[in-house]
Design a protein around this motif. Structure first.
Motif, short mmCIF file in Angstrom:
data_model
loop_
_atom_site.label_atom_id
_atom_site.label_comp_id
_atom_site.label_asym_id
_atom_site.label_seq_id
_atom_site.Cartn_x
_atom_site.Cartn_y
_atom_site.Cartn_z
N SER A 31 -32.72 69.86 91.97
CA SER A 31 -32.34 70.53 93.23
C SER A 31 -32.04 72.00 92.97
O SER A 31 -31.43 72.34 91.94
N PHE A 32 -32.44 72.84 93.90
CA PHE A 32 -32.15 74.28 93.81
C PHE A 32 -31.50 74.70 95.12
O PHE A 32 -32.08 74.51 96.19
N SER A 33 -30.29 75.27 95.01
CA SER A 33 -29.58 75.70 96.22
C SER A 33 -29.81 77.19 96.44
O SER A 33 -29.85 77.97 95.47
N PHE A 34 -29.93 77.55 97.70
CA PHE A 34 -30.15 78.95 98.08
C PHE A 34 -29.05 79.39 99.04
O PHE A 34 -28.71 78.66 99.98
N ARG A 35 -28.55 80.61 98.81
CA ARG A 35 -27.66 81.24 99.78
C ARG A 35 -28.52 81.96 100.81
O ARG A 35 -29.66 82.33 100.50
N PRO A 36 -28.00 82.24 102.03
CA PRO A 36 -28.79 83.04 102.97
C PRO A 36 -29.02 84.42 102.36
O PRO A 36 -28.10 85.01 101.79
N GLY A 37 -30.24 84.91 102.41
CA GLY A 37 -30.55 86.24 101.84
C GLY A 37 -30.87 86.20 100.36
O GLY A 37 -31.23 87.22 99.77
N GLU A 38 -30.73 85.04 99.73
CA GLU A 38 -31.01 84.95 98.28
C GLU A 38 -32.52 85.08 98.04
O GLU A 38 -33.34 84.58 98.81
N SER A 39 -32.85 85.73 96.92
CA SER A 39 -34.26 86.05 96.64
C SER A 39 -34.84 85.19 95.52
O SER A 39 -34.15 84.83 94.56
N ILE A 40 -36.13 84.91 95.64
CA ILE A 40 -36.94 84.48 94.48
C ILE A 40 -37.83 85.69 94.19
O ILE A 40 -38.63 86.09 95.04
N HIS A 41 -37.67 86.28 93.02
CA HIS A 41 -38.45 87.47 92.65
C HIS A 41 -39.81 86.98 92.13
O HIS A 41 -39.87 86.33 91.08
#
Ligand code: AVI
Length: 322
Positions: A270-280
Motif C-alpha cells: 500500500s502507498f499512501s498519498f497526501r493531497p498535493g503529494e507528488s510522484i516525480h
C-alpha cells in the motif's frame, strides 16, 4: 531476502521485464519524495503518445533537430568516413536516421533497443528502402555494456543518440552513458548527439504543458501501465499532470500530483498519498552548448563540431573518442 517476492509470485507468470518494473515501482514509490522512472513511460501506448507529442505545435525539439540534421547534412557527411557503421542508441521513429543514411555513405546500421519486436519491424523497412545497407539490429539495454555485431568489427564506428534523450539522464548518468558508449564504440569512434538547449522559460513550460493535454496523458500512462501490468488500483482521475522548469538545476520536472488523501495498492503493497503529494516521473535537462561540451569532455569525448538552429533552440554535437 526480497520482501516483494511472495507478491510477485502471485502475479501471472511475470517475465524478467515485468519483475524489474515491479521491483523499481515498489522501491521508487516507497521513497520520499515518491518517484517513478521515465523508462516505464514507453509501452505501446506511451510510445504512440510520445510520437504524438513530437508533432505538437508547442513541442519544438523534434522538428528543430530534424531541421539541423537536414540543414547540416553535408557538413555531417563530410566528417563521416566512407563505409562506416552507424550505431543508434535506442531506436524510435526512423525519420532522423533516414536523413543521415541518405546524406552519408554508411555501410551498416546497428539499431540498439530493448524492444526486439519493434527493432525488427524498423530494420525490415530500412532494408527495403536502403538495399545496399547492412542492418544488424541488437536487442539490448543500451545504457549497459553490450557487444557489437562481429560483422562491423573492422568498420569505422559512429554512434548516434538523437532526440535529447541524454537530457532524461541525471548528469552523472549522462556521463556514465557517454563513457560506456566510448568503450563500446572503441578507438577513433565518433558520436553524434542531440541535446536540447536552455531557453525562455515560457517556451519550455509550454512544450511540456501542451494545450491538447497529450503530455498529461503520456505522464498518466505510467499509472495505467502499473494498473494493467502490476495489478495496481490507481484512480487516474485522482492524479494530475504537473510540469515545471527548475531553473537552478536546468531541468523540466514532470510530476503526477495526488488531488486528495488516498491509498493505492499494488502487488500486496500500500502507498499512501497526501493531497498535493507528488510522484516525480521525469527530468528533462536543458544544456548550454558549453555545458554539454564540458560534459562530453569529462566523459572520454572531444567535441569536434556543435550545430544549432538559427533560434538556438536545440543543438547537435559531433564528438570524437579521446
Ligand atoms: C524523450 N525525451 C527526450 C522527451 C523530453 O522532452 O524529455 C520526453 C518527453 N517528456 C515529456 N515530453 C516529452
Amino acid at each position: 531476502m526480497n520482501v516483494h517476492a511472495p507478491a510477485l509470485a502471485d502475479a501471472h507468470l511475470p517475465d524478467e521485464q515485468t519483475s524489474a518494473f515491479a521491483r523499481d515501482a515498489i522501491g521508487d514509490l516507497s521513497q520520499h519524495p515518491k518517484r517513478l522512472s521515465p523508462k516505464y513511460f514507453y509501452d505501446a501506448t506511451g510510445s504512440e503518445l510520445f510520437e504524438a507529442i513530437t508533432r505538437l505545435p508547442e513541442y519544438y525539439p523534434t522538428r528543430t533537430e530534424l531541421g539541423i540534421l537536414r540543414d547540416r547534412g553535408s557538413e555531417i557527411a563530410s566528417i563521416i568516413p566512407k563505409g562506416a557503421a552507424l550505431i543508434e542508441f535506442g531506436a524510435g521513429s526512423t525519420t532522423k536516421v533516414r536523413l543521415l543514411l541518405e546524406k552519408c555513405a554508411f555501410a551498416a546500421y546497428v539499431p540498439v533497443d530493448i524492444s526486439g519486436d519493434f527493432l525488427h519491424v524498423q530494420a525490415e523497412a530500412l532494408r527495403r528502402d536502403f538495399p545496399d545497407l547492412a542492418v544488424y539490429p541488437v536487442a539490448a539495454d543500451f545504457t549497459t555494456p553490450f557487444t557489437l555485431p562481429a560483422a562491423i568489427r573492422d568498420m569505422p564506428k559512429v554512434g548516434f543518440f538523437p532526440g535529447s534523450t541524454i537530457g532524461n539522464f541525471e548528469p552523472h548518468e549522462a556521463c556514465r552513458f557517454l563513457r560506456s558508449a566510448r568503450e563500446i564504440l572503441g578507438e577513433a569512434a565518433q558520436m553524434i548527439v542531440g541535446a536540447d538547449l536552455e531557453k525562455d522559460e515560457r517556451v519550455l513550460y509550454d512544450a511540456y504543458n501542451d494545450a491538447a493535454g497529450v503530455t498529461a496523458r503520456f505522464n498518466l500512462n505510467v499509472l495505467v501501465r502499473i494498473n494493467r501490468e502490476l495489478g495496481g488500483n490507481f484512480d487516474l482521475s485522482a492524479f494530475t499532470h504537473r510540469a515545471i522548469y527548475n531553473r537552478e538545476r536546468h531541468r523540466i520536472e514532470m510530476h503526477l500530483i495526488s488531488k486528495k488523501p488516498q491509498t493505492v495498492r499494488m502487488l500486496g503493497t500500500s502507498f499512501s498519498f497526501r493531497p498535493g503529494e507528488s510522484i516525480h516521473t521525469e527530468n528533462s535537462y536543458k544544456y548550454s552548448v558549453d555545458r554539454f561540451t564540458a560534459l562530453a569532455r569529462g566523459s572520454g569525448w572531444r567535441p569536434r563540431e556543435s550545430w544549432t538552429d538559427g533560434n538556438r533552440m536545440f543543438s547537435v554535437h559531433a564528438l570524437v573518442a579521446d
